[in-house]
Design a protein around this motif. Structure first.
Motif, PDB file in Angstrom:
ATOM      1  N   SER A  63     -30.692 -33.767  48.745  1.00  0.00           N
ATOM      2  CA  SER A  63     -29.529 -33.432  49.570  1.00  0.00           C
ATOM      3  C   SER A  63     -28.265 -34.100  49.034  1.00  0.00           C
ATOM      4  O   SER A  63     -27.203 -33.483  48.972  1.00  0.00           O
ATOM      5  CB  SER A  63     -29.772 -33.856  51.019  1.00  0.00           C
ATOM      6  N   PHE A  64     -28.382 -35.345  48.644  1.00  0.00           N
ATOM      7  CA  PHE A  64     -27.232 -36.074  48.100  1.00  0.00           C
ATOM      8  C   PHE A  64     -26.725 -35.398  46.831  1.00  0.00           C
ATOM      9  O   PHE A  64     -25.517 -35.201  46.663  1.00  0.00           O
ATOM     10  CB  PHE A  64     -27.609 -37.531  47.823  1.00  0.00           C
ATOM     11  N   ARG A 118     -42.386 -41.467  54.231  1.00  0.00           N
ATOM     12  CA  ARG A 118     -41.174 -42.132  53.755  1.00  0.00           C
ATOM     13  C   ARG A 118     -40.768 -41.603  52.382  1.00  0.00           C
ATOM     14  O   ARG A 118     -39.603 -41.303  52.137  1.00  0.00           O
ATOM     15  CB  ARG A 118     -41.378 -43.645  53.692  1.00  0.00           C
ATOM     16  N   GLU A 119     -41.747 -41.444  51.502  1.00  0.00           N
ATOM     17  CA  GLU A 119     -41.470 -40.930  50.168  1.00  0.00           C
ATOM     18  C   GLU A 119     -40.962 -39.491  50.229  1.00  0.00           C
ATOM     19  O   GLU A 119     -40.035 -39.128  49.509  1.00  0.00           O
ATOM     20  CB  GLU A 119     -42.716 -41.024  49.294  1.00  0.00           C
ATOM     21  N   ALA A 120     -41.553 -38.680  51.085  1.00  0.00           N
ATOM     22  CA  ALA A 120     -41.107 -37.292  51.232  1.00  0.00           C
ATOM     23  C   ALA A 120     -39.677 -37.234  51.763  1.00  0.00           C
ATOM     24  O   ALA A 120     -38.854 -36.452  51.269  1.00  0.00           O
ATOM     25  CB  ALA A 120     -42.054 -36.527  52.157  1.00  0.00           C
ATOM     26  N   ILE A 121     -39.382 -38.056  52.746  1.00  0.00           N
ATOM     27  CA  ILE A 121     -38.024 -38.084  53.306  1.00  0.00           C
ATOM     28  C   ILE A 121     -37.034 -38.589  52.266  1.00  0.00           C
ATOM     29  O   ILE A 121     -35.923 -38.049  52.140  1.00  0.00           O
ATOM     30  CB  ILE A 121     -37.981 -38.919  54.593  1.00  0.00           C
ATOM     31  N   SER A 122     -37.413 -39.582  51.494  1.00  0.00           N
ATOM     32  CA  SER A 122     -36.533 -40.080  50.426  1.00  0.00           C
ATOM     33  C   SER A 122     -36.238 -38.984  49.417  1.00  0.00           C
ATOM     34  O   SER A 122     -35.099 -38.835  48.964  1.00  0.00           O
ATOM     35  CB  SER A 122     -37.166 -41.274  49.711  1.00  0.00           C
ATOM     36  N   GLY A 123     -37.249 -38.193  49.082  1.00  0.00           N
ATOM     37  CA  GLY A 123     -37.043 -37.073  48.162  1.00  0.00           C
ATOM     38  C   GLY A 123     -36.080 -36.048  48.721  1.00  0.00           C
ATOM     39  O   GLY A 123     -35.204 -35.545  48.007  1.00  0.00           O
ATOM     40  N   VAL A 124     -36.226 -35.737  49.997  1.00  0.00           N
ATOM     41  CA  VAL A 124     -35.312 -34.783  50.645  1.00  0.00           C
ATOM     42  C   VAL A 124     -33.888 -35.326  50.627  1.00  0.00           C
ATOM     43  O   VAL A 124     -32.938 -34.601  50.315  1.00  0.00           O
ATOM     44  CB  VAL A 124     -35.762 -34.487  52.095  1.00  0.00           C
ATOM     45  N   LEU A 154     -33.646 -30.257  58.882  1.00  0.00           N
ATOM     46  CA  LEU A 154     -34.826 -29.508  59.319  1.00  0.00           C
ATOM     47  C   LEU A 154     -36.074 -29.954  58.567  1.00  0.00           C
ATOM     48  O   LEU A 154     -37.153 -30.082  59.157  1.00  0.00           O
ATOM     49  CB  LEU A 154     -34.593 -28.006  59.119  1.00  0.00           C
ATOM     50  N   GLU A 155     -35.931 -30.204  57.263  1.00  0.00           N
ATOM     51  CA  GLU A 155     -37.067 -30.662  56.473  1.00  0.00           C
ATOM     52  C   GLU A 155     -37.552 -32.034  56.946  1.00  0.00           C
ATOM     53  O   GLU A 155     -38.760 -32.271  57.064  1.00  0.00           O
ATOM     54  CB  GLU A 155     -36.701 -30.720  54.994  1.00  0.00           C
ATOM     55  N   ILE A 156     -36.628 -32.931  57.218  1.00  0.00           N
ATOM     56  CA  ILE A 156     -36.995 -34.271  57.698  1.00  0.00           C
ATOM     57  C   ILE A 156     -37.667 -34.184  59.060  1.00  0.00           C
ATOM     58  O   ILE A 156     -38.651 -34.874  59.324  1.00  0.00           O
ATOM     59  CB  ILE A 156     -35.763 -35.196  57.714  1.00  0.00           C
TER      60      ILE A 156
END
Length: 119
Positions: free
Chosen positions: A101-102, A91-97, A17-19
């Motif tokens: 998550s991992f 891209r940076e925000a998605i990488s952080g999410v 949802l965040e992505i």
């Protein structure tokens, strides 16, 4: 055990949802940027046309056209840089999410299966 799994699945879906929200905001931002840029470029084109109509000699017209092309080139470069920045921020925000998550999934799986090699 059921409560842990339910909470784990709900938490597992949160990054999706965040992505999706990051993608939506980035798309909206890029669309607004494109709309603004198109308006600016059309106005600049109209102004250039009006200026060219007032030119009396070919040398002045050529100089005016070269100046316009140089300004247009700079504007397009500026646009590309701003769009690149917007996409890079997403891209940076998605990488952080994904990193968060991992880490969550690693803790979640360790809570459920403290010794996975003995399953």
């Amino acid at each position: 055990m059921k409560k842990i799994r339910s909470n784990g699945w709900e938490t597992s879906m949160q990054p999706v949802l965040e992505i999706a929200e990051i993608n939506k905001k980035t798309f909206e931002r890029l669309a607004n940027m494109q709309n603004s840029y198109l308006t600016q470029l059309l106005e600049a084109n109209l102004q250039q046309f009006k200026a060219m109509m007032a030119v009396q000699d070919p040398q002045s017209g050529t100089a005016l056209q070269i100046d316009y092309i140089n300004k247009l080139d700079n504007k397009i470069l500026e646009i590309a840089q701003e769009e690149y920045k917007a996409v890079n921020e997403a891209r940076e925000a998605i990488s952080g999410v994904l990193e968060h998550s991992f880490e969550h999934h690693q803790r979640f799986l360790k809570d459920i299966y403290p010794q996975p090699d003995k399953i």
